[in-house]
Scaffold this motif. Sequence first.
Motif, PDB file in Angstrom:
ATOM      1  N   VAL A   1      16.730  44.617 -49.113  1.00 18.29           N
ATOM      2  CA  VAL A   1      17.040  43.608 -48.098  1.00 18.29           C
ATOM      3  C   VAL A   1      18.552  43.456 -48.018  1.00 18.29           C
TER       4      VAL A   1
ATOM      5  N   SER B   1      19.798  38.212 -45.915  1.00 18.14           N
ATOM      6  CA  SER B   1      18.376  37.883 -46.042  1.00 18.14           C
ATOM      7  C   SER B   1      18.072  37.324 -47.417  1.00 18.14           C
TER       8      SER B   1
ATOM      9  N   SER C   1      20.308  34.271 -41.835  1.00 16.35           N
ATOM     10  CA  SER C   1      20.044  35.275 -40.816  1.00 16.35           C
ATOM     11  C   SER C   1      21.126  35.123 -39.757  1.00 16.35           C
TER      12      SER C   1
END
Length: 119
Positions: free
Chosen positions: A65, A69, A74
Motif C-alpha cells: 500500500v 493509505s 487519501s
Amino acid sequence: MNDDERSEKMDLGKNILTFRKSLRLSQEKLGDEIGVTRQTISNWECNLTTPDAYQLIALANALHVSLDSLVGHSQESFLVEKVTNVEEEIMKANRLLKISIYILVFVVVLLIFVFISSN
C-alpha cells in the motif's frame, strides 16, 4: 471533520491490522518481513507504540500500500481538508470585512454628526 472521522483517519494501528489481514499475514510473518518482532507489530496494531519513518516505509512496502493509505490519508481526504481550511479562512476574512464596514459606517455617521453639530 468530526472526532469519529478524525480518529478513523488517524488510526494507524487499525490500518496496519486491516492491511495485514487482507494479505493473510500473521503478525510474526509481517514482523519478519520488516525486521521487527511479532510483539512490535501487536503494539503498533493496538496503538501502544508507533513505527518510525523507516519502519512505516517498510510496512507500506510489505503490505503493498502507499504510505498515504497506511496512515489514513487519501488524496480525496487531503483535498477535502484543504478546501475546508480555505473555506474557513474565507469566512474569517468575510467576518473581518463586515466588522470593518460597520466601523467605517459608524465613523462616517459620527463625523457627519460632529460636522452638523458644529455648524
